[in-house]
Structures are given as C-alpha cells and as structure tokens.
Design a protein around this motif. Structure first.
Motif, PDB file in Angstrom:
ATOM      1  N   VAL A  74       0.811  -1.224   0.000  1.00 42.26           N
ATOM      2  CA  VAL A  74       0.000   0.000   0.000  1.00 42.26           C
ATOM      3  C   VAL A  74       0.844   1.274   0.000  1.00 42.26           C
ATOM      4  O   VAL A  74       0.302   2.376  -0.005  1.00 42.26           O
ATOM      5  N   GLY A  75       2.184   1.132  -0.002  1.00 41.77           N
ATOM      6  CA  GLY A  75       3.063   2.296  -0.109  1.00 41.77           C
ATOM      7  C   GLY A  75       3.308   3.034   1.188  1.00 41.77           C
ATOM      8  O   GLY A  75       3.669   4.208   1.171  1.00 41.77           O
ATOM      9  N   GLN A  76       3.145   2.364   2.324  1.00 44.74           N
ATOM     10  CA  GLN A  76       3.360   3.010   3.622  1.00 44.74           C
ATOM     11  C   GLN A  76       4.654   2.572   4.316  1.00 44.74           C
ATOM     12  O   GLN A  76       4.968   3.065   5.382  1.00 44.74           O
ATOM     13  N   PHE A  77       5.402   1.670   3.705  1.00 46.54           N
ATOM     14  CA  PHE A  77       6.661   1.197   4.281  1.00 46.54           C
ATOM     15  C   PHE A  77       7.731   2.260   4.051  1.00 46.54           C
ATOM     16  O   PHE A  77       7.798   2.845   2.978  1.00 46.54           O
ATOM     17  N   THR A  78       8.560   2.522   5.056  1.00 47.42           N
ATOM     18  CA  THR A  78       9.558   3.575   4.941  1.00 47.42           C
ATOM     19  C   THR A  78      10.975   3.034   5.076  1.00 47.42           C
ATOM     20  O   THR A  78      11.188   1.953   5.634  1.00 47.42           O
ATOM     21  N   ASP A  79      11.934   3.814   4.565  1.00 40.11           N
ATOM     22  CA  ASP A  79      13.338   3.453   4.743  1.00 40.11           C
ATOM     23  C   ASP A  79      13.842   4.019   6.068  1.00 40.11           C
ATOM     24  O   ASP A  79      13.066   4.552   6.854  1.00 40.11           O
ATOM     25  N   LYS A  80      15.140   3.922   6.299  1.00 42.00           N
ATOM     26  CA  LYS A  80      15.722   4.360   7.569  1.00 42.00           C
ATOM     27  C   LYS A  80      15.483   5.853   7.841  1.00 42.00           C
ATOM     28  O   LYS A  80      15.318   6.257   8.983  1.00 42.00           O
TER      29      LYS A  80
END
Length: 70
Positions: free
Chosen positions: A57-63
C-alpha cells in the motif's frame, strides 16, 4: 514527502521471498529492527505480514522515514 531511492519492486520481492530472514529491512537500512524481527521469528509471522501489506500500500519507509512507493 520525499520518495525513497530504494526500489519498490526489490523491497516487495525481498519481503515475499526472504522475509523470514528480514532481508527487506536490511535492504532499506533498518538493521536494528531486522535483527529484532529475526530473533522473534517475524513476530511469529504477523510482523512479516504487516510489513508485506505496508509495502504493497506504499506506507513502508526506509531508515530516513521516506516512503518506498512504486
């Protein structure tokens, strides 16, 4: 919000095929939570499932907190 330079497809595939080893979290720079996820066996699979859904869904983030989007 700025988009992450990390690949959406690579993150999704790493989570799907190597999620049990938390490779997708190492890929986006979240080494601390990756190790924690390995130790807890991905929260018995629940944490892994949540990560997979968040990537889709495009809600995962990087560091740095930038979203990984297609």
């Amino acid at each position: 919000m700025e988009k992450s330079p990390k690949s959406f497809i690579a993150t999704l595939l790493l989570c799907f095929f190597l999620g049990g080893l938390s490779i997708h979290r190492f890929y986006v720079g979240k080494a601390g939570t990756a190790i924690l996820q390995i130790v807890t066996l991905g929260g018995l699979g629940i944490w892994l499932l949540i990560d997979f859904i968040m990537i889709i869904v495009g809600q995962f983030t990087d560091k740095q907190g930038r979203k990984i989007k297609a």
